[in-house]
Design a protein around this motif. Structure first.
Motif, PDB file in Angstrom:
ATOM      1  N   LEU A 366      -4.114   5.254   2.363  1.00  0.00           N
ATOM      2  CA  LEU A 366      -3.198   4.735   3.386  1.00  0.00           C
ATOM      3  C   LEU A 366      -2.009   4.020   2.749  1.00  0.00           C
ATOM      4  N   HIS A 367      -2.254   3.322   1.637  1.00  0.00           N
ATOM      5  CA  HIS A 367      -1.161   2.655   0.931  1.00  0.00           C
ATOM      6  C   HIS A 367      -0.153   3.688   0.432  1.00  0.00           C
ATOM      7  N   CYS A 370       1.945   5.027   3.311  1.00  0.00           N
ATOM      8  CA  CYS A 370       2.926   4.061   3.826  1.00  0.00           C
ATOM      9  C   CYS A 370       4.043   3.780   2.826  1.00  0.00           C
ATOM     10  N   LEU A 387       2.189   3.568   9.308  1.00  0.00           N
ATOM     11  CA  LEU A 387       0.776   3.279   9.550  1.00  0.00           C
ATOM     12  C   LEU A 387       0.454   3.398  11.041  1.00  0.00           C
ATOM     13  N   ILE A 390      -0.088   7.032  11.821  1.00  0.00           N
ATOM     14  CA  ILE A 390      -1.416   7.453  11.347  1.00  0.00           C
ATOM     15  C   ILE A 390      -2.505   6.954  12.288  1.00  0.00           C
ATOM     16  N   LEU A 428      -9.013  -1.212   1.893  1.00  0.00           N
ATOM     17  CA  LEU A 428      -9.116  -1.460   3.326  1.00  0.00           C
ATOM     18  C   LEU A 428     -10.271  -2.405   3.616  1.00  0.00           C
ATOM     19  N   LEU A 442     -10.514  10.442   9.530  1.00  0.00           N
ATOM     20  CA  LEU A 442      -9.308  10.374   8.702  1.00  0.00           C
ATOM     21  C   LEU A 442      -9.040  11.685   7.967  1.00  0.00           C
TER      22      LEU A 442
END
Length: 599
Positions: A366-367, A370, A387, A390, A428, A442
């Protein structure tokens, strides 16, 4: 309060006879001081669950901060085992899964039900236990080699597998409890029906001499449980004195049908293993009790604790016989006959789902999504907006899958510091259940996000996420003991994940992204994979045990007002005993607990 609530329910039109009994206590509230006595008289005339045993321990006086002697209440497992079999036979069957494979009577060519035919039922109970041990034997588990229980003819039909769990939990703002519990390893019921309390003591009152006397008694009890007979000597090895509490039952079988129990799984998180069981700490030079991994600069090739590429590893595993000959810990639990560090099971809840591999993998992916431009470069679109997109795709995926346990909120602060997104490795932070159900949702979202680019690092992200998702799905759907094919598939999926993750860690380091960190949990995950040959990791994750610890914290908090921390266990024990009696004897109480405390 309970009497008053029952009275108001009646006034609202409720008509249940037990509500009437409660409301009528204390002369309908006219003499409130008698409410507890009357409720106990009405619902707990005879509590047959095991009484607590009081043990003298050293502890810290909260008023003087000096070491004093105090009494602590504990529940001995062999006594609980015996009382369950004697007074709560139905729960004994369910708690230790003795009726798991019982078939309808029609399949045996009989018109009567098995409940009316104890001999037929007993034969099928034997088949259930034998089935489990036959599967374990087939895996070549060396913990069975030379085990005392195997020396007895027909041991497979009478030996029940149990677990021990330990964990700390906060019960008030400035104090926490260390709680030990045990239960049937295969029990699929609620946490209060699966786990049984052994001992609990507040950390604020604990000193070095607090737990050794408690564990002297618990070890003695576990030894009796393993033999299947009430002890003939006390914890110090002296013959039981005539007139003592244990004298009348000495030498008698714990259960009329000859059942005994074998400690087959010790569970908890790594902090519990290191700080309580005195096993290797993740920051020490030799942190692993299962192999010879090294955690310092200049570690031998293939021995590095954070070497996750299986092709480069050269770890030497310690056998059960080696663990017995040279124990890695002096904790009394490892002095129980044939119990060693090999019985300590890694917990997928902590290794994977909460602040574990799921957090490192999902947070890093996710990092990247983004901040994909990289460090030192401005983002064309605000990372928070990316984000948010997503998360909206995740919500749609949740709906399509009818996922019940969902991540209800997703913010940048849950995976990084938005002000310094490159300062620390992304991870996370979410609850275990949320993390477990997030990854399957995901993976298809990532396929959509990376469909147009399909760079090498994005493909490795997909590979790592897909492999880990399929591995946990395999464990979820597999039986208690994996088949040879399922174990091979587990190793294949685990190796694919580790290989992709190792590649991503190197790529991240080269790009200065500070993501895909390698942690101690990667090493424990490797042992989780290898040990899955003998027992499905699903059977020893701590979801229910953590819930049970939370219930004990609530119970302790409810009686802590005005009670010295050193005496809390003496107040908790009788309350817990009544709780167990109501759970075991009143199905309405079980249903009420499940609605009030859903897992």
């Amino acid at each position: 309060m309970i009497r008053d609530l029952a009275d108001r329910a009646l006034q609202d039109g409720a008509k249940h006879p037990e509500l009437l009994q409660i409301a009528a206590c204390a002369n309908w509230g006219a003499h409130q001081g008698n409410a507890h006595r009357d409720i106990m008289t009405s619902f707990c005339k005879q509590v047959d669950f095991a009484e607590a045993t009081e043990v003298t321990v050293a502890c810290i006086d909260p008023k003087t901060s000096k070491e004093v002697e105090e009494r602590s209440a504990i529940f001995l497992p062999h006594v609980c085992f015996s009382k369950l079999g004697q007074h709560y036979p139905q729960h004994f069957q369910e708690a230790f899964c003795l009726g798991e494979d019982i078939q309808p009577a029609a399949s045996l060519g009989k018109e009567t039900t098995l409940a009316d035919n104890s001999l037929e039922k007993e034969a099928l109970v034997k088949m259930t236990l034998e089935k489990f041990w036959a599967k374990v034997l087939a895996t070549g588990d060396d913990k069975l080699v030379g085990h005392p229980m195997t020396l007895e003819k027909g041991w497979e039909a009478k030996t029940i597998q149990i677990f021990l769990h330990g964990d700390g939990v906060e019960f008030q703002t400035r104090d926490s409890l260390l709680v030990f519990s045990w239960g049937g390893l295969l029990n699929a019921k609620s946490s209060l029906e699966t786990n049984m309390l052994l001992a609990a003591f507040p950390n604020s009152g604990t000193c070095a001499s607090t737990w050794p006397p408690i564990w002297k008694w618990l070890r003695w009890s576990f030894e009796a449980l393993g033999k299947g007979f009430h002890p003939t000597t006390d914890p110090d090895g002296k013959p039981l004195a005539k007139g003592s509490r244990w004298y009348e039952d000495m030498g008698k079988p714990l259960h009329p049908l000859g059942y005994k129990a074998c400690l087959w799984s010790i569970t908890g998180d790594h902090e519990f293993f290191a700080n309580v069981l005195h096993l290797g700490h993740w920051s020490s030079h030799y942190p692993c009790w299962e192999c010879d991994a090294q955690n310092f600069e200049g570690a031998a090739p293939g021995k590095g604790y954070k070497e996750i590429c299986l092709e480069k590893q050269n770890f030497q595993l310690r056998t059960h016989a080696q663990q017995l000959a040279e124990p890695r810990s002096d904790h009394p639990i490892f002095q129980v006959p044939h119990v060693s560090c090999s019985h300590v099971r890694g917990d997928p809840l902590h290794i994977l789902f909460t602040k574990g591999l799921y957090g490192h993998l999902i947070g890093s992916i996710l990092h990247y999504a983004c901040y994909y431009e990289g460090p030192g470069k401005s983002c064309k679109k605000p990372p928070g907006d990316r984000l948010g997109l997503i998360f909206s795709l995740l919500q749609a995926e949740y709906r399509d899958r009818s996922t019940a346990n969902r991540l209800t909120n997703l913010k940048l602060s849950m995976l990084t510091d938005p002000r310094k997104p490159w300062a620390k490795s992304a991870s996370l932070d979410c609850k275990a259940g949320e993390g477990k159900h997030l990854l399957p949702a995901l993976v298809p979202v990532l396929r959509k996000l990376f469909a147009s680019t399909q760079t090498s690092h994005e493909q490795h992200m997909l590979s790592a996420a897909h492999s880990l998702e399929k591995l946990v799905q395999l464990w979820d759907e597999a039986d208690i003991v994996l088949t040879t094919e399922e174990h091979a598939k587990s190793l294949s999926l685990g190796t694919a994940f580790l290989s992709a993750y190792a590649w991503l860690q190197n790529w991240s380091s080269e790009q200065g992204r500070n993501s895909f960190a390698v942690a101690a949990k990667h090493h424990t995950f490797i042992h989780l994979l290898w040990n899955s040959k003998h027992l499905n990791p699903r059977m020893h994750w701590c979801f229910k045990s953590e819930d049970f610890v939370g219930q004990i914290a609530k119970l302790t908090h409810s009686i802590s007002m005005g009670v010295s921390s050193s005496r809390l266990s003496l107040k908790v024990a009788p309350k817990y005993r009544v709780l167990m009696h109501l759970l075991l004897s009143n199905s309405n109480f079980v249903n009420s607990c499940q609605s009030i405390f859903p897992e």
